[in-house]
Motif scaffolding. Structure first.
Motif, PDB file in Angstrom:
ATOM      1  N   LEU A 710     -12.172  -6.427  -6.276  1.00  0.00           N
ATOM      2  CA  LEU A 710     -12.540  -5.212  -5.551  1.00  0.00           C
ATOM      3  C   LEU A 710     -11.771  -3.988  -6.032  1.00  0.00           C
ATOM      4  N   ASP A 711     -10.750  -4.195  -6.843  1.00  0.00           N
ATOM      5  CA  ASP A 711      -9.978  -3.080  -7.384  1.00  0.00           C
ATOM      6  C   ASP A 711     -10.589  -2.639  -8.708  1.00  0.00           C
ATOM      7  N   THR A 712     -10.664  -1.335  -8.915  1.00  0.00           N
ATOM      8  CA  THR A 712     -11.218  -0.798 -10.150  1.00  0.00           C
ATOM      9  C   THR A 712     -10.121  -0.088 -10.929  1.00  0.00           C
ATOM     10  N   VAL A 733       0.944  -0.929   2.556  1.00  0.00           N
ATOM     11  CA  VAL A 733       1.135  -1.265   1.155  1.00  0.00           C
ATOM     12  C   VAL A 733       1.053  -0.012   0.293  1.00  0.00           C
ATOM     13  N   ASN A 734       2.093   0.232  -0.509  1.00  0.00           N
ATOM     14  CA  ASN A 734       2.094   1.345  -1.455  1.00  0.00           C
ATOM     15  C   ASN A 734       1.334   0.942  -2.716  1.00  0.00           C
ATOM     16  N   LYS A 735       0.254   1.669  -3.022  1.00  0.00           N
ATOM     17  CA  LYS A 735      -0.621   1.317  -4.133  1.00  0.00           C
ATOM     18  C   LYS A 735      -0.606   2.422  -5.190  1.00  0.00           C
ATOM     19  N   ILE A 736      -0.698   2.014  -6.462  1.00  0.00           N
ATOM     20  CA  ILE A 736      -0.816   2.936  -7.590  1.00  0.00           C
ATOM     21  C   ILE A 736      -2.175   2.699  -8.229  1.00  0.00           C
ATOM     22  N   SER A 737      -2.999   3.733  -8.342  1.00  0.00           N
ATOM     23  CA  SER A 737      -4.340   3.599  -8.908  1.00  0.00           C
ATOM     24  C   SER A 737      -4.511   4.577 -10.053  1.00  0.00           C
ATOM     25  N   GLY A 738      -5.221   4.146 -11.085  1.00  0.00           N
ATOM     26  CA  GLY A 738      -5.582   5.035 -12.177  1.00  0.00           C
ATOM     27  C   GLY A 738      -4.598   4.986 -13.323  1.00  0.00           C
ATOM     28  N   ALA A 739      -5.108   5.223 -14.528  1.00  0.00           N
ATOM     29  CA  ALA A 739      -4.292   5.161 -15.731  1.00  0.00           C
ATOM     30  C   ALA A 739      -3.186   6.198 -15.720  1.00  0.00           C
ATOM     31  N   HIS A 756       0.249 -15.209   3.948  1.00  0.00           N
ATOM     32  CA  HIS A 756      -0.942 -14.810   3.210  1.00  0.00           C
ATOM     33  C   HIS A 756      -1.540 -13.567   3.860  1.00  0.00           C
ATOM     34  N   TRP A 757      -2.027 -12.651   3.023  1.00  0.00           N
ATOM     35  CA  TRP A 757      -2.402 -11.325   3.492  1.00  0.00           C
ATOM     36  C   TRP A 757      -3.810 -10.963   3.033  1.00  0.00           C
ATOM     37  N   GLN A 758      -4.553 -10.329   3.927  1.00  0.00           N
ATOM     38  CA  GLN A 758      -5.840  -9.736   3.565  1.00  0.00           C
ATOM     39  C   GLN A 758      -5.643  -8.226   3.481  1.00  0.00           C
ATOM     40  N   ARG A 759      -5.945  -7.650   2.326  1.00  0.00           N
ATOM     41  CA  ARG A 759      -5.726  -6.225   2.081  1.00  0.00           C
ATOM     42  C   ARG A 759      -7.056  -5.489   2.164  1.00  0.00           C
ATOM     43  N   PHE A 760      -7.055  -4.333   2.820  1.00  0.00           N
ATOM     44  CA  PHE A 760      -8.255  -3.516   2.970  1.00  0.00           C
ATOM     45  C   PHE A 760      -8.167  -2.304   2.046  1.00  0.00           C
ATOM     46  N   ARG A 761      -9.291  -1.964   1.433  1.00  0.00           N
ATOM     47  CA  ARG A 761      -9.274  -0.941   0.390  1.00  0.00           C
ATOM     48  C   ARG A 761      -9.380   0.479   0.927  1.00  0.00           C
ATOM     49  N   GLU A 762      -9.879   0.676   2.132  1.00  0.00           N
ATOM     50  CA  GLU A 762      -9.941   2.032   2.665  1.00  0.00           C
ATOM     51  C   GLU A 762      -8.517   2.516   2.936  1.00  0.00           C
ATOM     52  N   PRO A 763      -8.131   3.694   2.429  1.00  0.00           N
ATOM     53  CA  PRO A 763      -6.742   4.142   2.612  1.00  0.00           C
ATOM     54  C   PRO A 763      -6.397   4.339   4.082  1.00  0.00           C
ATOM     55  N   PHE A 764      -5.187   3.926   4.426  1.00  0.00           N
ATOM     56  CA  PHE A 764      -4.641   4.235   5.746  1.00  0.00           C
ATOM     57  C   PHE A 764      -3.968   5.605   5.713  1.00  0.00           C
TER      58      PHE A 764
END
Length: 938
Positions: A710-712, A733-739, A756-764
């Motif tokens: 689900l991550d691009t 969760v701190n996320k880094i996206s993009g080149a 075990h964790w389920q991560r949601f893609r919509e930003p909080f």
């Protein structure tokens, strides 16, 4: 002459032993298991098989009269003559009445003439207080399970309250220096005991698993509490309270056990070095991935990339028609597939079916537990191989042939895996399969406490109609400006009173502790000292001569902090991080009441370090640091190494400490991308997790936040903070996206087992799309846990106008604050006049006080109603939608009333159905009704 006396306190008890649970295998007691017994049918005993059902689960039980004379009803196991393998057992327990007596359940060696047996068991005193019975020869440890729970009344200490409780005993030889015993009540740690070197090395003889009674023997007159003076002293020396033995003339009590499971993992030799053991098994390249997904019943195609976490020697291929895609292994090869960890409902008669083509080969399936081990009874060895398959789905069967000492050869019931995190592993040879299905069978109730019970994920949800899921956004209050102590509102405070109030509450707090330009403004801890009635803040920030230090301030008034020049540096370290804990005034070790964790760069050895303090001011680093080392890139232990981002937490549900630690994958090939800031060939940043019972001995880290289908683009992770609510853990969760790291949001993740964790893609927390905004590139929740104040939760987070280590430059880090109403992280929304409906799984509540159901909802512009249905989803009389008072308000705890009081449903399974019109639903809780139970609605 001293007289030996055997006291015969009569105990009426029923033992219900059906099904299984996490990692479990046990016998199905729909029929008499024909276990062996001694004295169990001789007066004054009379207990054995009974086809009744008292815990409201599955019929089939053992029951009868039980006394303190030597007797047992059990099955042969082992024998176990050492403590080098892992042992576990668990069961549901319910006390129905009475006040006295005792019995034990666990591993033991039957002995005659009242001699005390070798044992590893749970002993119930008076039907209320469970104790751990650990006896090797003359060495006898018998202490209350409440041994750990000395911090007050947040968790009940007794289980004999008439409610159903789930109790577990887990012995792990690899935890601590010599192994540890842990007991959980309702998934909460109640007891922790670390073995001594002598106990670990001692010879034992455990040959049976089941129920047993010991004779209470005395050679001296009874003392004031019914004990002889010598016995009082002996018990005190062994940690046992006086007066705990069974006595003649005590009244009987009745109790019930259900779903008993026993599993064991043989061990040949002690494992002195856990890292060496993992290296030997070559697990370094891919540690267990701690992601989780809730799986609805139905047909699940294996070409769904979210259902295949790992594969080996297997490939995708079309069937003859070209319409279906399945997995197959090359000729003369064996292929393996493994799903991520899944949570799915099962019940009595549940089945796993495969859609497969098998041509001269076979398919085997096994389930893996939370640690990645095959669950006894559900392993490849126990699976009946599939050797034929066509248009119809084929049913999988397991017969526990690999565990002959646990149960007779018979099909295992998938109900034992109900709502437990498991991974499914498939092994294929000369075959192809396309899909699998979970057919849930007869529904098993989910036992709930008071709550809150949140609809963050689908764990509680059976079905929805015209209801959507929406991540809620916290309100951003203010950020630190260009001058020391300057704070600037994100919006005009006059537009929203909550913003003005939040700024007033937080402004001076930030003034005091944020005078320097922060390098990474995301570490620290705010605690309230209930003894001294002061707020205390430890903030990790740069300091002269070191990369970081703990800065400290305190105040009796949240609005009136000391002046900036009065802040203190209480602990320096040349590294990063700095999260503190207060174990409270009843901490087992007063010198280690306060705990801190941090990462050290200089001097070597690098890694995660811990320090202790009696007061939070004077700190002493642990002499055995680092507790988790950093290994070099070329070391085979790289995958269980730690990086320089450490955020720790206290899990109040499982009662242990935890840490999220960052590390890179060793190779860019694993996820197909190169980290944009790492050494050539280094893979992406991941967040790993580890847990500890004592803050010193930590499990080997395992992966929890990884890129997936689900991550691009380039996706990396840089830290996590955690918040516990009800029986749920929430992670930010701190996320880094993009080149170019041009999008660094905070995402939400959720866990039901703490691993075990389920991560949601919509930003909080999403970066601001305005290029001129201070949070255009980054909006990262701080590693300091969110801070709850009344009905609001405050987030300390970091902002930057550019992304993390962006090619555009480092930009400028700023501290910021945001606020969100309590428990409103995810909403279930029904918009428009047409009603939406959300239905839960089958539930049972365990709260004993007069109850009301309270709803967290925003129905100010619409309406919400609740109805209660039975096991067949039929509305109960007096609890239908039409019987419910409509709710049209915005409230965190609005009570629900019907024509009948909720107390009438005590001990009865039910579904909750929510009907929404133009409303949001966040969760519910069971609360004590003020003044008793609610009167019926007129």
């Amino acid at each position: 002459m001293n007289m030996r006396r055997v006291h015969r306190a009569m105990v009426l008890m029923m033992m219900l032993l059906v099904g299984a649970l996490a990692w479990g295998a046990s016998e199905d007691f729909a029929v008499d298991p024909l276990w062996g017994g001694t004295n169990n049918r001789d007066a004054p005993h009379d207990f054995g098989f009974s086809n009744t059902d008292h815990c409201g689960r599955v019929p089939g039980e053992l029951g009868g009269m039980f006394s303190s004379q030597p007797a047992y009803y059990a099955t042969s196991v082992g024998p176990f003559d050492h403590l080098h393998g892992r042992l576990f057992f668990g069961f549901y327990y319910k006390k129905a009445g009475g006040s006295e007596g005792s019995f034990s359940i666990g591993l033991f060696e039957p002995r005659e003439n009242g001699e005390r047996p070798d044992a590893l068991a749970i002993r119930f005193e008076n039907g209320d207080q469970p104790r751990v019975l650990f006896a090797i020869g003359e060495d006898r440890t018998d202490v209350p399970v409440t041994h750990m729970d000395a911090v007050g009344d947040r968790f009940p200490t007794l289980v004999g309250d008439g409610a159903v409780h789930y109790i577990e005993l887990d012995y792990d030889p690899d935890e601590g220096p010599h192994g540890r015993i842990r007991v959980l009540v309702d998934r909460v740690n109640r007891f922790l005991y670390h073995l001594t070197a002598e106990q670990r090395a001692a010879s034992i003889n455990l040959t049976h698993f089941g129920l047993f009674a010991e004779a209470t023997q005395q050679d001296e007159p009874l003392g004031e509490n019914g004990d002889s003076p010598g016995s009082v002293q002996n018990r005190a020396e062994n940690g046992v309270s006086p007066g705990s033995g069974t006595r003649l003339g005590q009244s009987p009590f009745s109790c019930y056990l259900d779903d008993v499971v026993f599993t064991s993992t043989p061990g040949e030799t002690p494992q002195s070095n856990a890292v060496t053991e993992v290296m030997r098994h070559n697990h370094f390249e891919r540690p267990t991935v701690g992601s989780a997904r809730i799986l609805r019943p139905g047909h699940h195609r294996l070409d769904d990339p979210m259902l295949v976490a790992l594969h080996q020697s297997a490939r995708l291929a079309h069937d003859a028609s070209g319409e279906r895609i399945g997995w197959e292994a090359p000729e003369n090869a064996v292929g393996k597939l493994k799903t991520p960890y899944l949570l799915f409902p099962t019940g009595k008669g549940s089945r796993l079916t495969l859609d497969a083509d098998i041509k001269g080969g076979e398919i085997l399936v096994q389930f893996l537990d939370a640690r990645g081990n095959a669950i006894p009874g559900f392993s490849f060895v126990d699976c009946v191989p599939l050797t034929s398959g066509g248009d119809d789905r084929v049913v999988l069967r397991w017969e526990a042939v690999g565990e002959p000492h646990l149960m007779r050869q018979q099909p295992m019931d998938l109900a034992r895996l109900n709502q437990t995190s498991v991974a499914i592993e498939f092994r294929i040879r000369n075959a192809r399969f396309y899909a699998f299905a979970i057919e849930p069978g007869e529904e098993i109730p989910m036992y709930l406490g008071d709550g809150p019970h949140l609809f963050v994920d689908d764990y509680l949800i059976r079905s929805t109609e015209r209801v959507t899921r929406r991540i809620e956004q916290p309100l951003r209050l203010l950020y630190m400006g260009d001058r020391p102590g300057e704070w600037i509102p994100f919006q005009d405070p006059g537009q929203n009173p909550a913003v003005a109030e939040g700024i007033a509450a937080l402004h001076t707090m930030g003034d005091t502790l944020a005078q320097q330009e922060p390098q990474y403004p995301t570490w620290g801890e705010v605690l309230f000292d209930h003894e001294r009635k002061v707020f205390r803040w430890w903030l990790a920030d740069p300091a002269p001569g070191v990369r970081q230090a703990l800065h400290y301030a305190e105040s009796t008034d949240i609005l009136d902090w000391p002046q900036p020049d009065e802040k203190r540096i209480v602990f320096k370290y040349d590294g990063f991080g700095g999260t503190t804990f207060d174990d409270g005034p009843n901490a087992p070790n007063a010198d280690r009441r306060y705990k801190a964790v941090y990462y050290v760069h200089e001097p070597p050895p690098l890694g995660t370090h811990v320090a202790f303090s009696p007061d939070g001011i004077e700190w002493t680093p642990y002499a055995g640091n680092p507790v988790i080392p950093t290994y070099s890139y070329n070391d085979p232990a790289w995958a269980v190494s730690v990086g320089d981002v450490t955020s720790s937490f206290w899990d109040p549900i499982r009662r242990h400490y935890g840490m999220f630690v960052r590390n890179h994958t060793k190779s860019a090939e694993e996820f197909g991308v190169q980290s944009f800031t790492g050494r050539p060939g280094l893979g992406v940043r991941l967040d790993n997790q580890t847990v500890s019972d004592d803050f010193i001995h930590w499990e080997l880290p395992w992966r929890v936040m990884c890129p997936d289908a689900l991550d691009t683009g380039l996706t990396e992770f840089h830290g996590v903070s955690m918040l516990a609510r009800g029986d749920l853990l929430l992670a930010f969760v701190n996320k880094i996206s993009g080149a170019l790291s041009d999008n660094c949001p905070t995402e939400l993740a959720v866990s039901h087992d703490g691993r075990h964790w389920q991560r949601f893609r919509e930003p909080f927390l999403a970066p601001n799309p305005d290029p001129a905004a201070v949070d255009h590139g980054m909006a990262w929740a701080g590693h300091m846990p969110p801070w709850q104040a009344g009905d609001r939760v405050f987030f300390h987070y970091g902002t930057n106008e550019v992304g993390f280590k962006s090619p555009k430059g480092y930009g400028r880090w700023r501290r910021a604050w945001a606020v969100i109403p309590r428990d409103r992280y995810v909403a279930r929304v029904a918009e428009g006049d047409k009603a939406g409906v959300l239905c839960t799984h089958l539930l049972k509540y365990t709260v004993r006080d007069p109850l009301e159901l309270a709803i967290n909802t925003d129905a100010d512009a619409g309406e919400l109603r609740v109805q209660i249905t039975d096991v067949d989803s039929r509305p109960l009389q007096g609890f239908a939608f039409d019987d419910c008072r409509p709710i049209s308000e915005d409230s965190l705890d609005t009570p629900v009333t019907w024509r009948r009081p909720l107390d009438e449903l005590r001990d009865q399974p039910f579904h909750l159905e929510f009907q929404l019109r133009n409303a949001k639903l966040y969760g519910f809780s069971f609360k004590k009704a003020p003044g008793g139970a609610k009167a019926p609605q007129e």
